[in-house]
Design a protein around this motif. Structure first.
Motif, short mmCIF file in Angstrom:
data_model
loop_
_atom_site.label_atom_id
_atom_site.label_comp_id
_atom_site.label_asym_id
_atom_site.label_seq_id
_atom_site.Cartn_x
_atom_site.Cartn_y
_atom_site.Cartn_z
N ASP A 117 0.76 -1.23 -0.05
CA ASP A 117 -0.12 0.02 0.00
C ASP A 117 0.87 1.17 0.13
OD1 ASP A 117 -2.48 1.24 0.09
OD2 ASP A 117 -2.89 1.18 2.17
N ARG A 123 1.22 4.22 -2.78
CA ARG A 123 0.80 5.55 -2.42
C ARG A 123 1.85 6.43 -2.55
NH1 ARG A 123 -4.23 5.97 0.12
NH2 ARG A 123 -4.96 3.81 0.63
N ALA A 173 -0.36 -2.67 -5.87
CA ALA A 173 -1.94 -2.56 -5.66
C ALA A 173 -2.54 -3.85 -6.08
CB ALA A 173 -2.39 -1.57 -6.39
N LEU A 206 -1.73 -6.22 -3.31
CA LEU A 206 -2.53 -5.74 -2.01
C LEU A 206 -4.06 -6.21 -1.92
CD1 LEU A 206 -2.78 -3.89 0.42
CD2 LEU A 206 -3.25 -2.13 -1.09
N ALA A 223 -8.20 -1.18 -4.10
CA ALA A 223 -6.69 -1.58 -4.48
C ALA A 223 -6.82 -1.79 -6.04
CB ALA A 223 -5.97 -2.62 -3.66
#
Lengths: 193, 354
Positions: B258, B262, B274, B277, B294
């Protein structure tokens, strides 16, 4: 004489364990895991050719199978259901791995045959495995898996279709392509599937 | 008919499965099952006790913070098992092992926690009208909306900010000790016995008629040492996430993926991070809504993973959410787009059978 015979408890079938798992018996899932983990790990290992992805595939496969237990129509078919999930999970892993390699995010790992085969493997089997695993990393994931299931697991086309979730026609097409790729890679004339 | 006595080549290709490896894999599978059922893991007593205290005393989950029924003073104590809580405003607390955390205030205007020992990771949803504060032995942490961790142990107190920014203040709120931004940490050592002032010796004879004038027993002024942790590179973050995942630490792996997407949304690994995730959120943590979020990021950054797999995973998440209409629509689109796709059977089954 009959009095001395100790009756062993009957081994529950997969269906009984699945039914118990669906009714909330936690130990049933553990029993199913213990019973099939070797098969699942072996499928993952053979299809990917590496040990590094095995744990991930095993975990994802069992999680997927336990989550989808309710949609298993024939509870006795758990083994096939699990094998099918494992095969598809392995295909997804192979496709991801290929992309990562292409993007330079993963180093290409050569198949180490000595790590792949048991020490007592007959020489002709080693030769065949060496030949196929030596070139198969270049194959698309689907073709690779179809070829391995056909050549090394001796599955019928129908069984491969069931395992991979593809139609029979698609399996036949992939197998033809895989055999052609193999022949090209080995510098041989095209062979019949 | 197949010759059942012949050994197949596949019989010679088997991985080494040491018992410890099997146990490790089972742990991950079991934990995923526990999370799906919402069942607390072992030790049951500690987890059940913590959840009961939370549900009954402060109503953090059951009621809105700040309603008349909210009773500050609830104590959350964990031993060998960490615990996760979600506040009604969406803020999430992850209480580490061996932690003692007291809720000293819980109202619409303020949430205040006192960490006596252990660690708490807070993911605070920004709310302009509410303050969020964690009091640790050496300092207080004041935030508006961020993700951060406070650790208090025998060596001292530390604060690590994962996202956003926080103010670290003295416990009496009089001094601003540090303002931390994303990726920074702050720590303060506990005064050790060696630094404490010596207690004067009592006279060996004669009765003590006057109280001794002892020097103040307060600890010497601690040195505040704000530290700036170097920002992890995308490669290091990706590597850390993969390692955490391989070791079965799904939450830590998810946090690292994450963070990567980001902090570095334009990195080549962002989409893949992502996607991974989402797999963790859906497969292990049973958070379909978060998984969809995500996946939407991943599909907007389609590099390093198979788009078909991401679409299929999204359909799986929609099915898990129980959103039958959205699931069916997405599945129909998928089957048109990928008529021979590897995930065809899975997608076809997902909406119909859940």
């Amino acid at each position: 004489m009959v009095d001395n015979v100790i009756k062993l408890a009957e081994r529950p079938t997969d269906g009984q364990l699945v039914a118990a798992a669906l009714s909330g018996t936690g130990t049933a899932k553990r029993a199913l895991f213990d019973r099939h983990v070797t098969m699942v790990a072996a499928i993952a290992f053979r299809l990917t050719g590496h040990d590094s992805d095995v744990d991930d595939i095993v975990q994802d496969s069992f999680i997927g199978a336990f989550t989808g237990l309710a949609r298993l129509e024939n509870v006795e078919a758990f083994r096939g259901f699990l094998a099918s999930i494992t095969t598809r999970t392995a295909i997804a892993t192979l496709r991801r791995r290929k992309l990562l390699t292409r993007l330079g995010l993963r180093r290409r790992e050569l198949v180490r045959l000595e790590a792949l085969t048991a020490p007592h493997t007959p020489a002709d089997v080693v030769a065949e495995l060496r030949q196929v695993y030596g070139v198969i990393d270049e194959f698309p994931a689907h073709e690779r898996v179809v070829l391995l299931l056909r050549r090394f697991e001796d599955l019928s086309l129908e069984e491969i279709a069931e395992r991979t979730g593809a139609s029979l026609a698609t399996v036949k097409r992939r197998l033809v392509r895989a055999e052609r790729l193999l022949a090209q890679a080995l510098g041989m004339a095209e062979s019949e599937p | 008919m197949k010759n059942v006595t012949r050994r197949l080549p596949c019989d010679y290709v088997q991985p080494e499965l040491a018992p410890v490896r099997v146990e490790r894999m089972w742990d991950v599978v079991e934990r995923a099952q526990d999370v799906r059922r919402g069942k607390p893991g072992l030790p049951l007593m500690a987890a059940v006790a913590a959840l009961t205290v939370i549900a009954l005393m402060i109503g953090l989950r059951m009621r809105s913070v700040g309603t008349a029924g909210t009773k500050p003073g609830a104590l959350i104590v964990t031993r060998e098992q960490s615990s996760a809580l979600t506040l009604p405003d969406g803020s999430a607390l992850s209480v580490g092992v061996a932690t003692s955390l007291e809720v000293t205030e819980a109202s619409p205007a303020a949430v205040r926690l006192r960490l006596t020992r252990g660690s708490v990771f807070c993911s605070v949803v920004p709310r302009a009208t509410r303050t969020f504060r964690v009091d640790a032995p050496a300092a207080s942490v004041l935030v508006k909306g961020t993700r951060f961790e406070v650790v208090a142990n025998e060596t001292g107190t530390s604060v690590r900010v994962e996202h956003g920014s926080v103010e670290v203040r003295s416990r009496d709120d009089q001094r601003l000790l540090a303002t931390l931004e994303e990726g920074q940490t702050w720590s303060q050592r506990q005064p050790t016995a060696a630094t404490e002032p010596a207690v004067p010796q009592l006279p060996t004879s004669a009765a003590v008629v006057e109280p001794l004038a002892l020097p103040p027993t307060a600890a010497p002024e601690p040195t505040v040492t704000p530290t700036h942790r170097p920002r992890e590179t995308p490669s290091a973050l990706f590597q850390r996430a993969n390692t955490e995942r391989a070791e079965g630490h799904a939450e830590a792996a998810g946090a690292a993926y994450d963070k990567l997407r980001r902090q570095y949304p334009h990195d080549a690994r962002a989409g893949l991070a992502a996607f991974e995730l989402a797999r963790i959120r859906l497969g292990t943590l049973n958070e379909p809504r978060a998984a969809i979020s995500a996946l939407e990021f991943a599909l907007a950054h389609p590099r390093g993973f198979v788009v078909e797999d991401a679409e299929a995973l999204k359909i799986d998440a929609l099915a898990r959410l129980g959103d039958a209409a959205a699931c069916t629509r997405a599945a129909e689109r998928f089957l048109v787009q990928y008529p021979n796709g590897a995930q065809r059977a899975r997608v076809a089954a997902a909406c119909r059978l859940r």
